[in-house]
Write an enzyme that holds these catalytic residues in place. Structure first.
Site, PDB file in Angstrom:
ATOM      1  N   GLU A 162     -24.242 -49.514   1.602  1.00 43.36           N
ATOM      2  CA  GLU A 162     -24.158 -50.098   2.915  1.00 43.36           C
ATOM      3  C   GLU A 162     -25.061 -49.705   4.072  1.00 43.36           C
ATOM      4  O   GLU A 162     -24.728 -49.109   5.136  1.00 43.36           O
ATOM      5  CB  GLU A 162     -22.826 -49.620   3.455  1.00 43.36           C
ATOM      6  CG  GLU A 162     -21.542 -49.901   2.351  1.00 43.36           C
ATOM      7  CD  GLU A 162     -20.147 -49.833   3.004  1.00 43.36           C
ATOM      8  OE1 GLU A 162     -19.972 -49.044   3.921  1.00 43.36           O
ATOM      9  OE2 GLU A 162     -19.176 -50.091   2.393  1.00 43.36           O
ATOM     10  N   GLU A 360     -17.308 -51.635  -4.484  1.00 47.10           N
ATOM     11  CA  GLU A 360     -15.975 -50.897  -3.686  1.00 47.10           C
ATOM     12  C   GLU A 360     -14.962 -51.850  -3.005  1.00 47.10           C
ATOM     13  O   GLU A 360     -15.723 -53.025  -2.682  1.00 47.10           O
ATOM     14  CB  GLU A 360     -16.583 -49.958  -2.429  1.00 47.10           C
ATOM     15  CG  GLU A 360     -17.451 -48.693  -2.473  1.00 47.10           C
ATOM     16  CD  GLU A 360     -17.810 -48.102  -1.303  1.00 47.10           C
ATOM     17  OE1 GLU A 360     -17.116 -48.178  -0.470  1.00 47.10           O
ATOM     18  OE2 GLU A 360     -18.852 -47.535  -1.377  1.00 47.10           O
TER      19      GLU A 360
END
Length: 458
Positions: A162, A360
């Site tokens: 991320e 995720e």
């Protein structure tokens, strides 16, 4: 209805070094910030108080086995391996990561390793962090050392987790250290992160390792309020800034021309060197990890921007709350399972259908102990959340999307940045006082799904 997944589908979960391991020799930005502003952290709980994976890795890996994981993603802590970011390698860290990697492989659980999961060594931040090209080079060296140490047994590497989050948190919206609010500096951090990623990919390819290298991006589909051109344009700009600023370089080897033009017109472009373009083109990946939690809903701005205000992404759009949306009230996030399908279709139709997996997806809930029945948390809401997302994931795969796995965040309730232990995400409940681990209902459900490579839903 039975939803069966392709053979050799990756079933597993994800975690990170900083959120699970506990204290380390090398100080990170998180250790530094917590020591100075513990009030910024929920209940004053900092990054030393994690789920003790450093001590309990062996029994924790047994629990992964019990949950029928065939794969598991965690990260290496740069500050644990090289405490000052650039100097000597810490032999204790090498031993620890060797043991974890070997045990995972021995138990038939394929290790997926991330090199950077928000945990900048403080020594590197002190010289400017990602604003400084010297840190880009230090990261490339760190990546090379990791490949040399562990690349014979780790076949799936990820340069960053991320990468947009440190940009947003540290340089735009003040929810991570160094708490800067400055778009130009944010753009520089984002740009240098892409260069660091590309250098690591280059080093990996040069070493002729047997595995593959990728990146994990949190993709947040931008949905316009309406099909009015002003709303559509607002959603397009949000998508450029928060998704395509990383997606295009790593999959296409270049930035979107309209993003470059937009930033240039407001004099917000970072400083570039002539050779950067070649380097970025070299950073195209083998495998994309997709983190998906929530959609982004936007509308055009109703009011003009104050020209005296600092330049921000919100100059171009406003957030929009869709009526009737389904919410996770604990996290303040919308739950929108079709978003996972929309991401995959976009990758298929606009990016050449790259090999990808859901790295995720998850649901944080507060005070889960109120759902204890016969000594076990009955988190039926999490089972419903996962099965809804897997239903849409299944639809994408059945329509030709190249998605080859699903990892949940996370396997044991862990420390979560400024939220600490406010919201719990795990398949396994963690008792903070005793460090006792207890499998939740969702863990049993996931274990059965992974074992059968399928699940049934009405």
């Amino acid at each position: 209805m039975k939803y069966a997944f392709p053979d050799n589908f990756w079933w597993g979960s994800a975690s990170s070094a900083l959120q699970t391991e506990g204290a380390r020799e090398g100080e990170t930005t998180w250790d530094y910030w917590f020591a100075r502003e513990p009030n910024r952290f929920h209940n004053g709980v900092g990054p030393q108080q994690t789920s003790t994976f450093y001590q309990n890795w062996k029994t924790d890996i047994q629990l992964l086995k019990q949950l029928n994981h065939n794969s598991f993603r965690t990260s290496i802590s740069w500050a644990r391996l090289i405490p000052d970011g650039i100097g000597e390698v810490n032999p204790e860290a090498v031993d620890f990561y060797n043991q974890v990697i070997d045990e995972l492989n021995e138990q038939g659980i394929t290790p997926f390793i991330t090199l950077f999961h928000f945990d900048m060594p403080m020594a590197m931040q002190e010289i400017g962090g990602w604003e400084n090209r010297d840190v880009v080079d230090a990261y490339a060296r760190y990546a090379q050392i990791c490949f040399e140490l562990f690349g014979d047994r780790v076949l799936h590497w990820f340069t960053f987790n991320e990468p947009i989050v440190p940009v947003e948190g540290g340089y735009l919206y003040d929810f991570h250290y160094p708490n800067v609010v400055d778009f130009r500096r944010a753009a520089t951090v984002a740009y240098h992160t892409v260069l660091a990623h590309a250098k690591a990919v280059q080093a990996y390819r040069a070493g002729h390792y047997a595995g593959e290298i990728g990146i994990v991006l949190n993709l947040t589909p931008s949905y316009p309020r309406s099909q009015n051109p002003a709303d559509v344009k607002a959603a397009h700009i949000a998508d450029l800034m928060f998704n395509r600023s990383f997606l295009d370089p790593v999959l296409r080897g270049e930035y979107p021309a309209d993003l470059v033009a937009l930033l240039k017109s407001y004099d917000q472009l970072p400083a570039c060197k002539p050779e950067d373009g070649f380097l970025i083109a070299e950073g195209k990946i083998d495998l994309l990890g997709v983190n998906y939690y929530q959609p982004r809903r936007v509308k055009c701005r109703d009011s003009a921007v104050n020209p005296q205000a600092p330049f921000m992404p919100e100059w171009f759009f406003d957030n929009y709350e869709m009526p009737g949306r389904k919410m996770n009230p604990y996290r303040g996030w919308e739950i929108y399972a079709p978003g996972i399908y929309d991401i995959l279709v976009n990758l298929r139709d606009n990016y050449g259908n790259p090999r990808c997996f859901i790295s995720e997806n998850g649901m944080g809930v507060e005070n889960e102990q109120r759902f204890i029945e016969n000594g076990q948390i009955n988190d039926h809401y999490r089972i419903e959340f996962i099965s809804e997302h897997l239903t849409w994931l299944h639809k994408g795969i059945s329509e030709g999307c190249n998605c080859i796995g699903y990892h949940m965040w996370t396997f044991i309730d862990n420390w979560s940045w400024c939220n600490a232990y406010k919201n719990r995400y795990g398949f396994i409940q963690l008792d903070l006082e005793t460090q006792q681990r207890t499998i939740k209902k969702s863990g049993e459900w996931f274990a059965a799904t992974a074992l059968n490579n399928s699940f049934e839903k009405e």
